[in-house]
Design a protein around this motif. Structure first.
Motif: not given
Length: 123
Positions: A53-72
């Motif tokens: 749901e987060l990935r779909e709400s933030i257009q343009g973000i890759s799964e890898k970048m979302l995972a890294q950002t969430l981890r931080a």
């Protein structure tokens, strides 16, 4: 701090020099103001969301970048993470109290900007 004693401004300024590269607060500021950190905090401002749901709400973000950002952001204590023991695992994210405090001015900034822009077909 123990005992509920709040540090004075001088104590905070002495402990946290955000202009120094070794300042722990600097890492948190970098994560919050990163390209995707801002959007994650704004996306979670109203309710918790699953990863997809987060990935779909933030257009343009890759799964890898979302995972890294969430981890931080989880490591910084701004976002909580809950894993449901299903197959596949369902992971939900939400703002901690700290994340809500930090995200509030970002949301206000976003709202002020969008109010001032001319209406668009994509907004």
């Amino acid at each position: 701090m123990s005992g509920g004693v709040q540090p004075t401004r001088a104590e905070v300024d002495k402990r946290y020099d955000v202009f120094h590269t070794d300042c722990p607060a600097r890492d948190v500021v970098d994560h919050v103001t990163s390209r995707w950190g801002v959007w994650v905090l704004i996306s979670l401002r109203s309710n918790s969301l699953r990863f997809y749901e987060l990935r779909e709400s933030i257009q343009g973000i890759s799964e890898k970048m979302l995972a890294q950002t969430l981890r931080a952001l989880v490591q910084d204590g701004l976002v909580w993470r809950q894993v449901e023991p299903t197959t596949p695992p369902q992971v939900t994210y939400g703002l901690t109290e700290f994340g809500g405090d930090v995200g509030e001015p970002l949301s206000e900034l976003f709202d002020r900007i969008t109010r001032r822009l001319a209406p668009s077909d994509t907004g």
